[in-house]
Design a protein around this motif. Sequence first.
Motif, PDB file in Angstrom:
ATOM      1  N   LEU A   1      21.819  31.568 -14.299  1.00 23.98           N
ATOM      2  CA  LEU A   1      20.733  30.626 -14.014  1.00 23.98           C
ATOM      3  C   LEU A   1      20.881  29.375 -14.865  1.00 23.98           C
ATOM      4  O   LEU A   1      20.745  28.240 -14.369  1.00 23.98           O
ATOM      5  N   ALA A   2      21.174  29.546 -16.150  1.00 27.04           N
ATOM      6  CA  ALA A   2      21.343  28.398 -17.049  1.00 27.04           C
ATOM      7  C   ALA A   2      22.497  27.519 -16.584  1.00 27.04           C
ATOM      8  O   ALA A   2      22.398  26.282 -16.601  1.00 27.04           O
ATOM      9  N   ARG A   3      23.572  28.142 -16.163  1.00 29.09           N
ATOM     10  CA  ARG A   3      24.746  27.396 -15.697  1.00 29.09           C
ATOM     11  C   ARG A   3      24.394  26.548 -14.478  1.00 29.09           C
ATOM     12  O   ARG A   3      24.758  25.360 -14.384  1.00 29.09           O
ATOM     13  N   ASP A   4      23.656  27.141 -13.528  1.00 31.41           N
ATOM     14  CA  ASP A   4      23.276  26.420 -12.312  1.00 31.41           C
ATOM     15  C   ASP A   4      22.328  25.261 -12.626  1.00 31.41           C
ATOM     16  O   ASP A   4      22.477  24.154 -12.093  1.00 31.41           O
ATOM     17  N   LEU A   5      21.362  25.503 -13.504  1.00 23.41           N
ATOM     18  CA  LEU A   5      20.400  24.454 -13.848  1.00 23.41           C
ATOM     19  C   LEU A   5      21.073  23.292 -14.568  1.00 23.41           C
ATOM     20  O   LEU A   5      20.764  22.128 -14.308  1.00 23.41           O
ATOM     21  N   ALA A   6      22.000  23.600 -15.479  1.00 23.03           N
ATOM     22  CA  ALA A   6      22.707  22.540 -16.206  1.00 23.03           C
ATOM     23  C   ALA A   6      23.565  21.712 -15.250  1.00 23.03           C
ATOM     24  O   ALA A   6      23.685  20.488 -15.412  1.00 23.03           O
ATOM     25  N   ALA A   7      24.145  22.369 -14.250  1.00 20.55           N
ATOM     26  CA  ALA A   7      24.973  21.647 -13.282  1.00 20.55           C
ATOM     27  C   ALA A   7      24.125  20.728 -12.408  1.00 20.55           C
ATOM     28  O   ALA A   7      24.592  19.677 -11.957  1.00 20.55           O
ATOM     29  N   GLN A   8      22.856  21.108 -12.173  1.00 21.48           N
ATOM     30  CA  GLN A   8      21.965  20.314 -11.319  1.00 21.48           C
ATOM     31  C   GLN A   8      21.329  19.137 -12.056  1.00 21.48           C
ATOM     32  O   GLN A   8      20.867  18.189 -11.421  1.00 21.48           O
ATOM     33  N   ALA A   9      21.301  19.208 -13.374  1.00 18.89           N
ATOM     34  CA  ALA A   9      20.590  18.182 -14.156  1.00 18.89           C
ATOM     35  C   ALA A   9      21.295  16.834 -14.034  1.00 18.89           C
ATOM     36  O   ALA A   9      22.525  16.759 -14.047  1.00 18.89           O
ATOM     37  N   PRO A  10      20.533  15.752 -13.936  1.00 18.51           N
ATOM     38  CA  PRO A  10      21.142  14.414 -13.916  1.00 18.51           C
ATOM     39  C   PRO A  10      21.735  14.092 -15.275  1.00 18.51           C
ATOM     40  O   PRO A  10      21.476  14.795 -16.259  1.00 18.51           O
ATOM     41  N   PRO A  11      22.530  13.037 -15.375  1.00 17.05           N
ATOM     42  CA  PRO A  11      23.100  12.667 -16.677  1.00 17.05           C
ATOM     43  C   PRO A  11      21.990  12.479 -17.709  1.00 17.05           C
ATOM     44  O   PRO A  11      20.927  11.935 -17.395  1.00 17.05           O
ATOM     45  N   PRO A  12      22.196  12.942 -18.951  1.00 22.07           N
ATOM     46  CA  PRO A  12      21.151  12.824 -19.977  1.00 22.07           C
ATOM     47  C   PRO A  12      20.862  11.370 -20.312  1.00 22.07           C
ATOM     48  O   PRO A  12      21.730  10.501 -20.227  1.00 22.07           O
TER      49      PRO A  12
END
Length: 352
Positions: free
Chosen positions: A211-222
């Motif tokens: 789940l963490a991996r998927d969410l991090a991949a979906q996040a826009p650039p910081p």
Amino acid sequence: MRSTGPGFDSLPFLAGPREASAPTGLSMTGWPGQEERGAGSAPLLRPDGDLADLLDTMRRLRTILACQDNMLGSGAVIPSAIQQVSILRELSRTATGTTRHAVMDLQAAYAEFAGWLNDDLGHRGAGQQWINNALLWAHEADNELLIAYILLRQSQRAAETGDTAAAVALAQAAQRRGELTARMRAAAAQAEAGGHALSGDERGFTTTVALARDLAAQAPPPTAGEWASWCTPAYIAAHEARGWAHLGRHDRAVESYQHALRGWPAEFHRDRGLYLSRLAHSQALTGAPEQATHTARTALAIACGTRSARILAELAPVRKALTPWRDNPRVSEFTDELTHVTLGTENGPPCA
């Protein structure tokens, strides 16, 4: 003599462990050198006007200090961070309404940062005091995102002390707070995954780290100043590696660490040293002493450059894991270097 972290004697703090006295010229309530100059030298702050410009400047400064922390280490920036809390504390004494709300919000953010800086320097008692107050002030400011971030940090701290139940529960509590960004949700899910791994729950670990991996991949650039801006796919991979190491799967840990460190951002220089030290441990436990020694020496150089007690702490188990190869000249040279640096911290900062 080794320093013991900033002191807390002059402010009302929540109950908790206390550190010893602060280094000369640095206190929780003041700024470097205030003791020598006297109270009359305090900055003359009058928070009865519009503080928007001042607070905006202090927010930008916090972002700059965080960047310097990543590159230079916590010791280089902690005096400035504590000075900002001192200023905000003075402002908060007379600020009211929305102005006080804004002051407390920023004060909580700086307190959390100070807690992190103390943790990295090995001053865990001081770090706990700072994070306790950050949570108190974040509640007053009614900042749900910051409250979630502090709960995440408390989860990380619980994991570091082996309190797996608290690590999981605090990470889950962070995930229940209000409207979180995808990056914050990823960071909290990763913290939960780490707690599951520590407790030996491989199924819980693999589910939450995915789940963490998927969410991090979906996040826009910081963006600058974003909470958990460090939570990138590479960060998740590095902590997935640590989870596999906790579960005794050091072969998978080596693979995940190497994947994470490939193209690691230059601005997170100190964190690279931390993950290299953990990679070295897994390499040693998979029977690769030459690789482990090379990796560990790189980590040790970063520890010296950033004065990071966390990296040095992670290198101690590497030395133990390399014991079967202690007669190997390269292994022996590394262990001698680590011993020299570790002994040096008894009389000053790492590698002083």
